[in-house]
Design a protein around this motif. Sequence first.
Motif, PDB file in Angstrom:
ATOM      1  N   LEU A   8       0.797  -1.225   0.000  1.00  0.00           N
ATOM      2  CA  LEU A   8       0.000   0.000   0.000  1.00  0.00           C
ATOM      3  C   LEU A   8       0.829   1.274   0.000  1.00  0.00           C
ATOM      4  O   LEU A   8       0.259   2.366  -0.088  1.00  0.00           O
ATOM      5  CB  LEU A   8      -0.924   0.014   1.226  1.00  0.00           C
ATOM      6  N   VAL A   9       2.146   1.152   0.084  1.00  0.00           N
ATOM      7  CA  VAL A   9       3.000   2.337   0.226  1.00  0.00           C
ATOM      8  C   VAL A   9       3.967   2.491  -0.939  1.00  0.00           C
ATOM      9  O   VAL A   9       4.108   3.584  -1.501  1.00  0.00           O
ATOM     10  CB  VAL A   9       3.778   2.281   1.562  1.00  0.00           C
ATOM     11  N   ARG A  10       4.621   1.423  -1.342  1.00  0.00           N
ATOM     12  CA  ARG A  10       5.617   1.493  -2.398  1.00  0.00           C
ATOM     13  C   ARG A  10       4.954   1.763  -3.756  1.00  0.00           C
ATOM     14  O   ARG A  10       3.890   1.215  -4.039  1.00  0.00           O
ATOM     15  CB  ARG A  10       6.419   0.195  -2.481  1.00  0.00           C
ATOM     16  N   PRO A  11       5.588   2.588  -4.614  1.00  0.00           N
ATOM     17  CA  PRO A  11       4.966   2.908  -5.907  1.00  0.00           C
ATOM     18  C   PRO A  11       4.984   1.764  -6.900  1.00  0.00           C
ATOM     19  O   PRO A  11       4.168   1.743  -7.827  1.00  0.00           O
ATOM     20  CB  PRO A  11       5.803   4.096  -6.415  1.00  0.00           C
ATOM     21  N   HIS A  12       5.914   0.830  -6.752  1.00  0.00           N
ATOM     22  CA  HIS A  12       5.951  -0.323  -7.646  1.00  0.00           C
ATOM     23  C   HIS A  12       6.543  -1.521  -6.915  1.00  0.00           C
ATOM     24  O   HIS A  12       7.037  -1.398  -5.797  1.00  0.00           O
ATOM     25  CB  HIS A  12       6.736  -0.010  -8.929  1.00  0.00           C
ATOM     26  N   ASN A  13       6.467  -2.669  -7.554  1.00  0.00           N
ATOM     27  CA  ASN A  13       6.860  -3.928  -6.926  1.00  0.00           C
ATOM     28  C   ASN A  13       8.265  -4.316  -7.371  1.00  0.00           C
ATOM     29  O   ASN A  13       8.515  -4.528  -8.561  1.00  0.00           O
ATOM     30  CB  ASN A  13       5.859  -5.028  -7.316  1.00  0.00           C
ATOM     31  N   GLU A  14       9.182  -4.436  -6.415  1.00  0.00           N
ATOM     32  CA  GLU A  14      10.563  -4.823  -6.713  1.00  0.00           C
ATOM     33  C   GLU A  14      10.851  -6.270  -6.326  1.00  0.00           C
ATOM     34  O   GLU A  14      12.002  -6.706  -6.386  1.00  0.00           O
ATOM     35  CB  GLU A  14      11.544  -3.884  -5.997  1.00  0.00           C
ATOM     36  N   ASP A  15       9.828  -7.016  -5.950  1.00  0.00           N
ATOM     37  CA  ASP A  15       9.993  -8.432  -5.604  1.00  0.00           C
ATOM     38  C   ASP A  15       9.886  -9.304  -6.856  1.00  0.00           C
ATOM     39  O   ASP A  15       9.385  -8.875  -7.888  1.00  0.00           O
ATOM     40  CB  ASP A  15       8.908  -8.882  -4.622  1.00  0.00           C
ATOM     41  N   ALA A  16      10.337 -10.539  -6.723  1.00  0.00           N
ATOM     42  CA  ALA A  16      10.177 -11.546  -7.773  1.00  0.00           C
ATOM     43  C   ALA A  16       9.886 -12.893  -7.116  1.00  0.00           C
ATOM     44  O   ALA A  16      10.378 -13.178  -6.019  1.00  0.00           O
ATOM     45  CB  ALA A  16      11.427 -11.642  -8.642  1.00  0.00           C
ATOM     46  N   VAL A  17       9.087 -13.707  -7.790  1.00  0.00           N
ATOM     47  CA  VAL A  17       8.812 -15.055  -7.310  1.00  0.00           C
ATOM     48  C   VAL A  17       8.768 -15.986  -8.509  1.00  0.00           C
ATOM     49  O   VAL A  17       8.262 -15.617  -9.573  1.00  0.00           O
ATOM     50  CB  VAL A  17       7.488 -15.115  -6.504  1.00  0.00           C
ATOM     51  N   LEU A  18       9.324 -17.180  -8.342  1.00  0.00           N
ATOM     52  CA  LEU A  18       9.362 -18.166  -9.418  1.00  0.00           C
ATOM     53  C   LEU A  18       9.119 -19.544  -8.823  1.00  0.00           C
ATOM     54  O   LEU A  18       9.758 -19.922  -7.830  1.00  0.00           O
ATOM     55  CB  LEU A  18      10.714 -18.125 -10.130  1.00  0.00           C
ATOM     56  N   ILE A  19       8.186 -20.281  -9.403  1.00  0.00           N
ATOM     57  CA  ILE A  19       7.958 -21.676  -9.046  1.00  0.00           C
ATOM     58  C   ILE A  19       8.053 -22.507 -10.317  1.00  0.00           C
ATOM     59  O   ILE A  19       7.349 -22.230 -11.294  1.00  0.00           O
ATOM     60  CB  ILE A  19       6.577 -21.884  -8.387  1.00  0.00           C
ATOM     61  N   ASP A  20       8.939 -23.489 -10.318  1.00  0.00           N
ATOM     62  CA  ASP A  20       9.101 -24.405 -11.440  1.00  0.00           C
ATOM     63  C   ASP A  20       8.754 -25.807 -10.939  1.00  0.00           C
ATOM     64  O   ASP A  20       9.568 -26.474 -10.296  1.00  0.00           O
ATOM     65  CB  ASP A  20      10.542 -24.348 -11.956  1.00  0.00           C
ATOM     66  N   GLU A  21       7.530 -26.229 -11.198  1.00  0.00           N
ATOM     67  CA  GLU A  21       7.069 -27.521 -10.696  1.00  0.00           C
ATOM     68  C   GLU A  21       7.881 -28.675 -11.270  1.00  0.00           C
ATOM     69  O   GLU A  21       8.205 -29.635 -10.565  1.00  0.00           O
ATOM     70  CB  GLU A  21       5.590 -27.709 -11.038  1.00  0.00           C
ATOM     71  N   GLU A  22       8.205 -28.593 -12.551  1.00  0.00           N
ATOM     72  CA  GLU A  22       8.922 -29.692 -13.208  1.00  0.00           C
ATOM     73  C   GLU A  22      10.274 -29.948 -12.551  1.00  0.00           C
ATOM     74  O   GLU A  22      10.700 -31.103 -12.420  1.00  0.00           O
ATOM     75  CB  GLU A  22       9.109 -29.382 -14.690  1.00  0.00           C
ATOM     76  N   GLY A  24      11.126 -28.773  -9.403  1.00  0.00           N
ATOM     77  CA  GLY A  24      11.064 -28.736  -7.946  1.00  0.00           C
ATOM     78  C   GLY A  24      11.724 -27.528  -7.325  1.00  0.00           C
ATOM     79  O   GLY A  24      12.340 -27.622  -6.250  1.00  0.00           O
ATOM     80  N   LEU A  25      11.587 -26.370  -7.976  1.00  0.00           N
ATOM     81  CA  LEU A  25      12.317 -25.171  -7.566  1.00  0.00           C
ATOM     82  C   LEU A  25      11.368 -24.070  -7.136  1.00  0.00           C
ATOM     83  O   LEU A  25      10.339 -23.829  -7.784  1.00  0.00           O
ATOM     84  CB  LEU A  25      13.177 -24.674  -8.726  1.00  0.00           C
ATOM     85  N   VAL A  26      11.723 -23.388  -6.036  1.00  0.00           N
ATOM     86  CA  VAL A  26      11.016 -22.196  -5.571  1.00  0.00           C
ATOM     87  C   VAL A  26      12.051 -21.106  -5.319  1.00  0.00           C
ATOM     88  O   VAL A  26      13.070 -21.349  -4.666  1.00  0.00           O
ATOM     89  CB  VAL A  26      10.243 -22.465  -4.267  1.00  0.00           C
ATOM     90  N   VAL A  27      11.785 -19.892  -5.842  1.00  0.00           N
ATOM     91  CA  VAL A  27      12.665 -18.749  -5.605  1.00  0.00           C
ATOM     92  C   VAL A  27      11.808 -17.539  -5.240  1.00  0.00           C
ATOM     93  O   VAL A  27      10.842 -17.231  -5.934  1.00  0.00           O
ATOM     94  CB  VAL A  27      13.506 -18.384  -6.850  1.00  0.00           C
ATOM     95  N   VAL A  28      12.167 -16.880  -4.150  1.00  0.00           N
ATOM     96  CA  VAL A  28      11.547 -15.607  -3.756  1.00  0.00           C
ATOM     97  C   VAL A  28      12.674 -14.612  -3.530  1.00  0.00           C
ATOM     98  O   VAL A  28      13.651 -14.919  -2.838  1.00  0.00           O
ATOM     99  CB  VAL A  28      10.699 -15.774  -2.485  1.00  0.00           C
ATOM    100  N   ALA A  29      12.544 -13.419  -4.112  1.00  0.00           N
ATOM    101  CA  ALA A  29      13.594 -12.409  -4.011  1.00  0.00           C
ATOM    102  C   ALA A  29      12.974 -11.035  -3.776  1.00  0.00           C
ATOM    103  O   ALA A  29      11.901 -10.726  -4.296  1.00  0.00           O
ATOM    104  CB  ALA A  29      14.439 -12.374  -5.290  1.00  0.00           C
ATOM    105  N   ASP A  30      13.664 -10.215  -3.006  1.00  0.00           N
ATOM    106  CA  ASP A  30      13.196  -8.883  -2.618  1.00  0.00           C
ATOM    107  C   ASP A  30      14.251  -7.871  -3.042  1.00  0.00           C
ATOM    108  O   ASP A  30      15.295  -7.745  -2.410  1.00  0.00           O
ATOM    109  CB  ASP A  30      12.975  -8.863  -1.100  1.00  0.00           C
ATOM    110  N   GLY A  31      13.972  -7.148  -4.133  1.00  0.00           N
ATOM    111  CA  GLY A  31      14.943  -6.221  -4.692  1.00  0.00           C
ATOM    112  C   GLY A  31      15.141  -4.981  -3.843  1.00  0.00           C
ATOM    113  O   GLY A  31      14.220  -4.475  -3.216  1.00  0.00           O
ATOM    114  N   ILE A  32      16.373  -4.481  -3.841  1.00  0.00           N
ATOM    115  CA  ILE A  32      16.708  -3.246  -3.145  1.00  0.00           C
ATOM    116  C   ILE A  32      17.482  -2.353  -4.111  1.00  0.00           C
ATOM    117  O   ILE A  32      18.036  -2.817  -5.096  1.00  0.00           O
ATOM    118  CB  ILE A  32      17.545  -3.510  -1.874  1.00  0.00           C
ATOM    119  N   ARG A 243       1.247 -30.954  -5.299  1.00  0.00           N
ATOM    120  CA  ARG A 243       1.982 -30.271  -6.356  1.00  0.00           C
ATOM    121  C   ARG A 243       2.342 -28.879  -5.897  1.00  0.00           C
ATOM    122  O   ARG A 243       1.653 -28.253  -5.091  1.00  0.00           O
ATOM    123  CB  ARG A 243       1.122 -30.189  -7.630  1.00  0.00           C
ATOM    124  N   LEU A 244       3.480 -28.375  -6.438  1.00  0.00           N
ATOM    125  CA  LEU A 244       3.885 -27.007  -6.108  1.00  0.00           C
ATOM    126  C   LEU A 244       2.823 -26.016  -6.589  1.00  0.00           C
ATOM    127  O   LEU A 244       2.688 -24.958  -6.051  1.00  0.00           O
ATOM    128  CB  LEU A 244       5.230 -26.685  -6.759  1.00  0.00           C
TER     129      LEU A 244
END
Length: 244
Positions: A8-22, A24-32, A243-244
Amino acid sequence: MSRTHKGLVRPHNEDAVLIDEEHGLVVVADGIGGANAGEIASQLAADVIASRVREESPSCSDPDAARVFLEAAVRQANRRIWEAGEAESACRGMGTTVVVGYVGDDWLAYAHVGDSRLYRLRGDEIHQITRDHSFIQDVVDRGFFGSLAEARRYGVAQNLLTRALGSTADTEVSVGIEGVEEGDIYLFCTDGLSNMVPDDWLRKLLGGVGDDLTGLADVLVTLACERGGTDNITLALLRVGARL
């Protein structure tokens, strides 16, 4: 199952999320880094790690090999982000946190840098698996305060990182292996969620989810926004046996 929201405060989203079911990978990242640089860094981290996993397919039966693989993949992402920041003036100083999970036969390998977190709910107990690379965590670990809550009450800032991808040409990566059990729920998230929703609330919400991970993801984002939404909010949920 994943969600990302600018809050509700930041003007845009600098995070990223990736799920690759095939794979078995999960990635969450918070950009600065401000402007669009944080968004570039977080997406680059997710892309580099995913590309390496897809190209080389780490072992599903050897947890130690997978742990070493994840560490190398995260360090490669760090190097790519640092090089991009050195090459492009608009990206100078950019960086990102990251938390990564790789699912093996009966274990979860994980790696992280910064204060994005991995939690596990088993039965009715919630456990924070990762430990933040932050100044406030350091002063607690050194015994100056008894808890993060106490340190915050004394005015210690909770958003000062001691490690982030892209801040130096190389970085130390925290890695580990978790044995998994049927029904375990794993939550990967940025501090936009963990700073807004206390651990005991997470325990109650995760413990009452039943089979509806989609509904849980929506509730977590809504709750983080209702409690202020001061940062981007990103999460990924994994239930062992689903499943993921």
